[in-house]
Write a protein that holds these residues in place. Structure first.
Motif, PDB file in Angstrom:
ATOM      1  N   HIS A 299       8.819  13.994   0.823  1.00 43.41           N
ATOM      2  CA  HIS A 299       8.715  12.697   0.162  1.00 43.41           C
ATOM      3  C   HIS A 299       7.533  11.888   0.682  1.00 43.41           C
ATOM      4  CE1 HIS A 299      12.998  13.745  -0.610  1.00 43.41           C
ATOM      5  NE2 HIS A 299      12.535  13.522  -1.816  1.00 43.41           N
ATOM      6  N   ARG A 300       7.269  11.991   1.958  1.00 44.09           N
ATOM      7  CA  ARG A 300       6.108  11.279   2.519  1.00 44.09           C
ATOM      8  C   ARG A 300       4.809  11.831   1.929  1.00 44.09           C
ATOM      9  NH1 ARG A 300       9.524  12.182   6.827  1.00 44.09           N
ATOM     10  NH2 ARG A 300      10.508  10.300   7.592  1.00 44.09           N
ATOM     11  N   ILE A 301       4.716  13.142   1.860  1.00 41.85           N
ATOM     12  CA  ILE A 301       3.519  13.780   1.297  1.00 41.85           C
ATOM     13  C   ILE A 301       3.397  13.448  -0.189  1.00 41.85           C
ATOM     14  CG2 ILE A 301       2.460  16.015   0.760  1.00 41.85           C
ATOM     15  CD1 ILE A 301       3.854  17.026   3.412  1.00 41.85           C
ATOM     16  N   GLY A 302       4.527  13.491  -0.905  1.00 42.23           N
ATOM     17  CA  GLY A 302       4.528  13.142  -2.324  1.00 42.23           C
ATOM     18  C   GLY A 302       4.080  11.721  -2.561  1.00 42.23           C
ATOM     19  N   LEU A 303       4.513  10.800  -1.703  1.00 37.73           N
ATOM     20  CA  LEU A 303       4.105   9.397  -1.835  1.00 37.73           C
ATOM     21  C   LEU A 303       2.600   9.245  -1.622  1.00 37.73           C
ATOM     22  CD1 LEU A 303       4.836   6.436  -2.299  1.00 37.73           C
ATOM     23  CD2 LEU A 303       5.342   6.259   0.148  1.00 37.73           C
ATOM     24  N   VAL A 304       2.050   9.980  -0.666  1.00 42.97           N
ATOM     25  CA  VAL A 304       0.602   9.926  -0.435  1.00 42.97           C
ATOM     26  C   VAL A 304      -0.149  10.378  -1.691  1.00 42.97           C
ATOM     27  CG1 VAL A 304      -1.312  10.956   0.868  1.00 42.97           C
ATOM     28  CG2 VAL A 304       0.718  10.151   2.074  1.00 42.97           C
ATOM     29  N   PHE A 305       0.275  11.503  -2.280  1.00 48.33           N
ATOM     30  CA  PHE A 305      -0.377  11.981  -3.505  1.00 48.33           C
ATOM     31  C   PHE A 305      -0.199  10.986  -4.650  1.00 48.33           C
ATOM     32  CE2 PHE A 305      -0.184  16.325  -1.612  1.00 48.33           C
ATOM     33  CZ  PHE A 305      -1.531  16.604  -1.704  1.00 48.33           C
ATOM     34  N   ALA A 306       1.007  10.421  -4.786  1.00 50.15           N
ATOM     35  CA  ALA A 306       1.264   9.460  -5.862  1.00 50.15           C
ATOM     36  C   ALA A 306       0.381   8.228  -5.716  1.00 50.15           C
ATOM     37  CB  ALA A 306       2.741   9.053  -5.872  1.00 50.15           C
ATOM     38  N   VAL A 307       0.232   7.738  -4.490  1.00 52.73           N
ATOM     39  CA  VAL A 307      -0.609   6.563  -4.248  1.00 52.73           C
ATOM     40  C   VAL A 307      -2.064   6.880  -4.570  1.00 52.73           C
ATOM     41  CG1 VAL A 307      -1.528   5.048  -2.446  1.00 52.73           C
ATOM     42  CG2 VAL A 307       0.928   5.465  -2.582  1.00 52.73           C
ATOM     43  N   LEU A 308      -2.542   8.031  -4.118  1.00 48.93           N
ATOM     44  CA  LEU A 308      -3.941   8.387  -4.364  1.00 48.93           C
ATOM     45  C   LEU A 308      -4.230   8.551  -5.856  1.00 48.93           C
ATOM     46  CD1 LEU A 308      -4.571  10.942  -1.463  1.00 48.93           C
ATOM     47  CD2 LEU A 308      -5.452   8.612  -1.652  1.00 48.93           C
ATOM     48  N   ILE A 309      -3.371   9.287  -6.542  1.00 49.03           N
ATOM     49  CA  ILE A 309      -3.590   9.521  -7.977  1.00 49.03           C
ATOM     50  C   ILE A 309      -3.478   8.220  -8.749  1.00 49.03           C
ATOM     51  CG2 ILE A 309      -2.647  10.644 -10.037  1.00 49.03           C
ATOM     52  CD1 ILE A 309      -1.979  13.049  -8.212  1.00 49.03           C
ATOM     53  N   ALA A 310      -2.465   7.413  -8.436  1.00 46.34           N
ATOM     54  CA  ALA A 310      -2.290   6.140  -9.139  1.00 46.34           C
ATOM     55  C   ALA A 310      -3.443   5.191  -8.846  1.00 46.34           C
ATOM     56  CB  ALA A 310      -0.961   5.497  -8.761  1.00 46.34           C
TER      57      ALA A 310
ATOM     58  N   GLY B  85       6.723   1.006  -9.108  1.00 43.16           N
ATOM     59  CA  GLY B  85       7.257   2.335  -8.850  1.00 43.16           C
ATOM     60  C   GLY B  85       6.904   2.846  -7.465  1.00 43.16           C
ATOM     61  N   LEU B  86       5.663   2.637  -7.059  1.00 48.75           N
ATOM     62  CA  LEU B  86       5.248   3.073  -5.714  1.00 48.75           C
ATOM     63  C   LEU B  86       6.021   2.312  -4.639  1.00 48.75           C
ATOM     64  CD1 LEU B  86       1.399   3.426  -6.242  1.00 48.75           C
ATOM     65  CD2 LEU B  86       3.058   5.276  -5.938  1.00 48.75           C
ATOM     66  N   THR B  87       6.359   1.060  -4.924  1.00 53.32           N
ATOM     67  CA  THR B  87       7.160   0.273  -3.984  1.00 53.32           C
ATOM     68  C   THR B  87       8.563   0.877  -3.844  1.00 53.32           C
ATOM     69  OG1 THR B  87       5.918  -1.719  -4.541  1.00 53.32           O
ATOM     70  CG2 THR B  87       8.055  -2.039  -3.488  1.00 53.32           C
ATOM     71  N   PHE B  88       9.172   1.274  -4.959  1.00 57.05           N
ATOM     72  CA  PHE B  88      10.476   1.947  -4.897  1.00 57.05           C
ATOM     73  C   PHE B  88      10.359   3.243  -4.098  1.00 57.05           C
ATOM     74  CE2 PHE B  88      11.987  -0.800  -8.302  1.00 57.05           C
ATOM     75  CZ  PHE B  88      13.343  -0.898  -8.034  1.00 57.05           C
ATOM     76  N   MET B  89       9.293   4.004  -4.350  1.00 58.99           N
ATOM     77  CA  MET B  89       9.107   5.261  -3.621  1.00 58.99           C
ATOM     78  C   MET B  89       8.946   4.998  -2.125  1.00 58.99           C
ATOM     79  SD  MET B  89       6.615   7.274  -6.277  1.00 58.99           S
ATOM     80  CE  MET B  89       6.384   8.714  -5.228  1.00 58.99           C
ATOM     81  N   GLY B  90       8.196   3.965  -1.779  1.00 55.06           N
ATOM     82  CA  GLY B  90       8.046   3.594  -0.375  1.00 55.06           C
ATOM     83  C   GLY B  90       9.369   3.153   0.225  1.00 55.06           C
ATOM     84  N   GLY B  91      10.151   2.394  -0.553  1.00 55.05           N
ATOM     85  CA  GLY B  91      11.469   1.972  -0.086  1.00 55.05           C
ATOM     86  C   GLY B  91      12.391   3.142   0.171  1.00 55.05           C
ATOM     87  N   ALA B  92      12.230   4.200  -0.605  1.00 56.22           N
ATOM     88  CA  ALA B  92      13.057   5.394  -0.420  1.00 56.22           C
ATOM     89  C   ALA B  92      12.830   6.023   0.946  1.00 56.22           C
ATOM     90  CB  ALA B  92      12.780   6.411  -1.526  1.00 56.22           C
ATOM     91  N   LEU B  93      11.645   5.834   1.500  1.00 58.25           N
ATOM     92  CA  LEU B  93      11.362   6.380   2.828  1.00 58.25           C
ATOM     93  C   LEU B  93      12.082   5.608   3.930  1.00 58.25           C
ATOM     94  CD1 LEU B  93       7.526   7.023   2.510  1.00 58.25           C
ATOM     95  CD2 LEU B  93       9.376   8.696   2.326  1.00 58.25           C
TER      96      LEU B  93
ATOM     97  N   GLY C  81      11.424   5.099  -8.789  1.00 56.27           N
ATOM     98  CA  GLY C  81       9.997   4.943  -8.501  1.00 56.27           C
ATOM     99  C   GLY C  81       9.120   5.875  -9.308  1.00 56.27           C
ATOM    100  N   VAL C  82       9.474   7.149  -9.357  1.00 52.65           N
ATOM    101  CA  VAL C  82       8.614   8.090 -10.083  1.00 52.65           C
ATOM    102  C   VAL C  82       8.670   7.844 -11.587  1.00 52.65           C
ATOM    103  CG1 VAL C  82       8.627   9.851  -8.273  1.00 52.65           C
ATOM    104  CG2 VAL C  82      10.299   9.997 -10.122  1.00 52.65           C
ATOM    105  N   ALA C  83       9.824   7.361 -12.084  1.00 49.67           N
ATOM    106  CA  ALA C  83       9.905   7.023 -13.509  1.00 49.67           C
ATOM    107  C   ALA C  83       8.950   5.876 -13.835  1.00 49.67           C
ATOM    108  CB  ALA C  83      11.335   6.657 -13.889  1.00 49.67           C
ATOM    109  N   LEU C  84       8.893   4.883 -12.968  1.00 53.73           N
ATOM    110  CA  LEU C  84       7.986   3.748 -13.192  1.00 53.73           C
ATOM    111  C   LEU C  84       6.523   4.159 -13.042  1.00 53.73           C
ATOM    112  CD1 LEU C  84      10.003   0.927 -11.390  1.00 53.73           C
ATOM    113  CD2 LEU C  84       9.583   1.156 -13.857  1.00 53.73           C
ATOM    114  N   VAL C  85       6.232   4.983 -12.047  1.00 54.45           N
ATOM    115  CA  VAL C  85       4.843   5.448 -11.875  1.00 54.45           C
ATOM    116  C   VAL C  85       4.419   6.261 -13.099  1.00 54.45           C
ATOM    117  CG1 VAL C  85       3.324   6.948 -10.514  1.00 54.45           C
ATOM    118  CG2 VAL C  85       4.888   5.377  -9.358  1.00 54.45           C
ATOM    119  N   SER C  86       5.308   7.128 -13.563  1.00 57.49           N
ATOM    120  CA  SER C  86       5.006   7.924 -14.752  1.00 57.49           C
ATOM    121  C   SER C  86       4.774   7.022 -15.964  1.00 57.49           C
ATOM    122  CB  SER C  86       6.157   8.896 -15.023  1.00 57.49           C
ATOM    123  OG  SER C  86       5.844   9.731 -16.102  1.00 57.49           O
ATOM    124  N   LEU C  87       5.612   6.008 -16.146  1.00 60.50           N
ATOM    125  CA  LEU C  87       5.434   5.059 -17.241  1.00 60.50           C
ATOM    126  C   LEU C  87       4.091   4.341 -17.113  1.00 60.50           C
ATOM    127  CD1 LEU C  87       6.444   3.572 -19.740  1.00 60.50           C
ATOM    128  CD2 LEU C  87       7.670   1.993 -18.201  1.00 60.50           C
TER     129      LEU C  87
END
Length: 128
Positions: A55-66, A89-97, A112-118
């Motif tokens: 999840h930490r690695i996924g969040l890094v990729f999500a932040v970079l791509i977004a 969405g990224l805030t929700f993903m960060g909160g998940a950590l 979080g990922v649903a919001l980032v995808s949207l």
């Protein structure tokens, strides 16, 4: 104002963001199903699949791509919605950590990922 066509690179980044969001949500749902169905003692493969570092690695990729795709899009089309939705969405993903690995983490991550995808979808739509 004449709209410039969307960059193929940015389009690929938005599509990658959508795909990675879907894979992340799928990973969360499958993780819950595996833990509920098989229990926590899953061996080496289970430890790798359920490792919180994913999840930490996924969040890094999500932040970079977004940051690149949605930030670039916001500068081009001047619409705030994709940026605001993706950042929420990224805030929700960060909160998940911040919560223990398990159902709460999965729920926060899926939101979080649903919001980032949207955000990526709206970014693509505003670019046309």
């Amino acid at each position: 104002m004449v709209e410039r066509p969307i960059s193929p690179f940015r389009r690929r980044l938005d599509r990658a963001g959508i795909a990675l969001s879907g894979l992340c949500a799928l990973h969360c749902v499958v993780s819950i199903m595996i833990v509920a169905g098989l229990g926590a003692g899953l061996g080496i493969g289970g430890e790798l699949f359920l490792n919180p570092d994913i999840h930490r690695i996924g969040l890094v990729f999500a932040v970079l791509i977004a940051a690149v795709a949605i930030g670039w899009g916001a500068l081009r089309h001047r619409k705030a919605a994709p940026f605001v939705i993706a950042m929420t969405g990224l805030t929700f993903m960060g909160g998940a950590l911040a919560v223990p690995h398990g159902e709460k983490e999965a729920i926060l991550t899926i939101i979080g990922v649903a919001l980032v995808s949207l955000g990526h979808i709206l970014n693509l739509r505003h670019s046309h």
